[in-house]
Design an enzyme around this catalytic site. Sequence first.
Site, PDB file in Angstrom:
ATOM      1  N   ASN A  36       4.053  -3.015  -6.164  1.00  0.00           N
ATOM      2  CA  ASN A  36       3.778  -3.620  -7.465  1.00  0.00           C
ATOM      3  C   ASN A  36       2.400  -3.157  -7.923  1.00  0.00           C
ATOM      4  O   ASN A  36       1.378  -3.660  -7.463  1.00  0.00           O
ATOM      5  CB  ASN A  36       3.815  -5.157  -7.337  1.00  0.00           C
ATOM      6  CG  ASN A  36       3.466  -5.842  -8.647  1.00  0.00           C
ATOM      7  OD1 ASN A  36       3.382  -5.197  -9.692  1.00  0.00           O
ATOM      8  ND2 ASN A  36       3.257  -7.148  -8.599  1.00  0.00           N
ATOM      9  N   LYS A  43       1.147  -3.562 -10.767  1.00  0.00           N
ATOM     10  CA  LYS A  43       0.608  -4.465 -11.797  1.00  0.00           C
ATOM     11  C   LYS A  43       0.096  -3.619 -12.988  1.00  0.00           C
ATOM     12  O   LYS A  43       0.668  -2.578 -13.267  1.00  0.00           O
ATOM     13  CB  LYS A  43      -0.474  -5.375 -11.217  1.00  0.00           C
ATOM     14  CG  LYS A  43      -0.003  -6.070  -9.934  1.00  0.00           C
ATOM     15  CD  LYS A  43      -0.912  -7.149  -9.472  1.00  0.00           C
ATOM     16  CE  LYS A  43      -0.343  -7.716  -8.158  1.00  0.00           C
ATOM     17  NZ  LYS A  43      -1.041  -8.908  -7.713  1.00  0.00           N
ATOM     18  N   HIS A  52       6.978 -13.330 -11.286  1.00  0.00           N
ATOM     19  CA  HIS A  52       5.792 -13.092 -10.458  1.00  0.00           C
ATOM     20  C   HIS A  52       4.766 -14.186 -10.759  1.00  0.00           C
ATOM     21  O   HIS A  52       4.648 -14.655 -11.893  1.00  0.00           O
ATOM     22  CB  HIS A  52       5.210 -11.705 -10.749  1.00  0.00           C
ATOM     23  CG  HIS A  52       4.099 -11.347  -9.819  1.00  0.00           C
ATOM     24  ND1 HIS A  52       2.818 -11.807  -9.989  1.00  0.00           N
ATOM     25  CD2 HIS A  52       4.090 -10.618  -8.678  1.00  0.00           C
ATOM     26  CE1 HIS A  52       2.066 -11.353  -8.992  1.00  0.00           C
ATOM     27  NE2 HIS A  52       2.815 -10.632  -8.185  1.00  0.00           N
ATOM     28  N   GLU A  64       1.731 -14.174 -11.357  1.00  0.00           N
ATOM     29  CA  GLU A  64       0.838 -13.948 -12.504  1.00  0.00           C
ATOM     30  C   GLU A  64       1.550 -14.227 -13.821  1.00  0.00           C
ATOM     31  O   GLU A  64       0.935 -14.646 -14.799  1.00  0.00           O
ATOM     32  CB  GLU A  64       0.288 -12.516 -12.448  1.00  0.00           C
ATOM     33  CG  GLU A  64      -0.767 -12.380 -11.357  1.00  0.00           C
ATOM     34  CD  GLU A  64      -0.714 -11.088 -10.574  1.00  0.00           C
ATOM     35  OE1 GLU A  64      -0.190 -10.075 -11.075  1.00  0.00           O
ATOM     36  OE2 GLU A  64      -1.200 -11.088  -9.412  1.00  0.00           O
ATOM     37  N   GLU A  84       6.185 -15.261  -2.184  1.00  0.00           N
ATOM     38  CA  GLU A  84       4.781 -14.867  -2.306  1.00  0.00           C
ATOM     39  C   GLU A  84       3.930 -16.121  -2.483  1.00  0.00           C
ATOM     40  O   GLU A  84       3.824 -16.641  -3.603  1.00  0.00           O
ATOM     41  CB  GLU A  84       4.582 -13.960  -3.524  1.00  0.00           C
ATOM     42  CG  GLU A  84       5.337 -12.657  -3.471  1.00  0.00           C
ATOM     43  CD  GLU A  84       4.667 -11.610  -4.338  1.00  0.00           C
ATOM     44  OE1 GLU A  84       4.151 -10.638  -3.786  1.00  0.00           O
ATOM     45  OE2 GLU A  84       4.633 -11.778  -5.564  1.00  0.00           O
ATOM     46  N   GLY A 122      -3.531 -11.117  -3.464  1.00  0.00           N
ATOM     47  CA  GLY A 122      -4.812 -10.491  -3.810  1.00  0.00           C
ATOM     48  C   GLY A 122      -6.017 -11.104  -3.135  1.00  0.00           C
ATOM     49  O   GLY A 122      -7.155 -10.806  -3.496  1.00  0.00           O
ATOM     50  N   SER A 168      -1.002 -10.039   0.084  1.00  0.00           N
ATOM     51  CA  SER A 168      -1.980  -9.407   0.984  1.00  0.00           C
ATOM     52  C   SER A 168      -1.342  -8.598   2.109  1.00  0.00           C
ATOM     53  O   SER A 168      -1.865  -8.558   3.231  1.00  0.00           O
ATOM     54  CB  SER A 168      -2.956 -10.448   1.547  1.00  0.00           C
ATOM     55  OG  SER A 168      -3.741 -10.980   0.494  1.00  0.00           O
TER      56      SER A 168
HETATM   57  P1  PGA Z   1      -1.211  -8.264  -3.125  1.00  0.00           P
HETATM   58  O1  PGA Z   1      -0.232  -8.623  -4.345  1.00  0.00           O
HETATM   59  O2  PGA Z   1      -0.435  -7.431  -2.154  1.00  0.00           O
HETATM   60  O3  PGA Z   1      -2.347  -7.533  -3.758  1.00  0.00           O
HETATM   61  O4  PGA Z   1      -1.626  -9.570  -2.527  1.00  0.00           O
HETATM   62  C1  PGA Z   1       1.106  -8.924  -4.111  1.00  0.00           C
HETATM   63  C2  PGA Z   1       1.805  -9.189  -5.412  1.00  0.00           C
HETATM   64  O5  PGA Z   1       1.159  -9.667  -6.348  1.00  0.00           O
HETATM   65  O6  PGA Z   1       3.012  -8.932  -5.547  1.00  0.00           O
END
Ligand code: PGA
Length: 245
Positions: A9, A11, A96, A98, A165, A171, A208
């Site tokens: 992803n 983003k 997601h 976000e 998640e 993140g 992460s």
């Molecule tokens: P990350 O993000 O691996 O940077 O924690 C995962 C995601 O948002 O799908």
Amino acid sequence: MSQKLIVANWKMNGSVDKVVHDLSLYAQNNTTNKDNIVLALPSIYLSVAKTQYLLNTNIKVASQDVSIYNGSGAYTGEVSANLLKDSLVEYVLVGHSERRHVIGENDETLINKIKNVFTNGMTPIFCIGELLDAREDSSYLNVIENQLSKLSDVGNLSGLVIAYEPCWSIGTGKIPTLDEINEVVVFIHQYMQKHFEYAKISVLYGGSVTSQNASEILSVAGVDGVLVGGASLKPEDFTRICSYA
Ligand code: PGA
């Protein structure tokens, strides 16, 4: 599911140069021969990636979002599921963290999006997960159950991919223990079997994931793959993660 799915992803990151650079590096590492790799690039790069740089490879592309409006019409700025399908997109991230917590999408919106994705013959990757307070007060399984319960409005869920998640892990570099991941993914599998017994689903872990921890996360019982954010922007790390699956 036997073969583990690895989903990148990106983003809202990248550039045309990065698409060209990373995809050529994947080819050198034989990542392009695998058929269990999905790239959720920014939507503006999907078509060019698929038709120019991923031609003759097995890598699939995913959209990070889809419109709630189906078909075509006067919806300036929206990209419908059938436009994605026409651009050779095979997977779509829906819900997601976000999009839920930054953009403010609600359950009804997400369910409509999943329906649109299925109707157009693509695979939704439905993202769920608890906020930190729910982890701390031990109500996280209630949160997960509540998010899964909304799927009863979709209809046939066969093929659905669910990504667990935990929002506090995205993140942040903080990750649940392997036992904690196992507890939730098994809970998801059992819930789906009980309530939607006809549905063949896969459950990914995301939050992460790095080239250091991916191998052990992928070996957790019930984990059918990983959704990788930050580490997918580093092509050497991402190809290493792909090598574990
Ligand atoms: P990350 O993000 O691996 O940077 O924690 C995962 C995601 O948002 O799908």
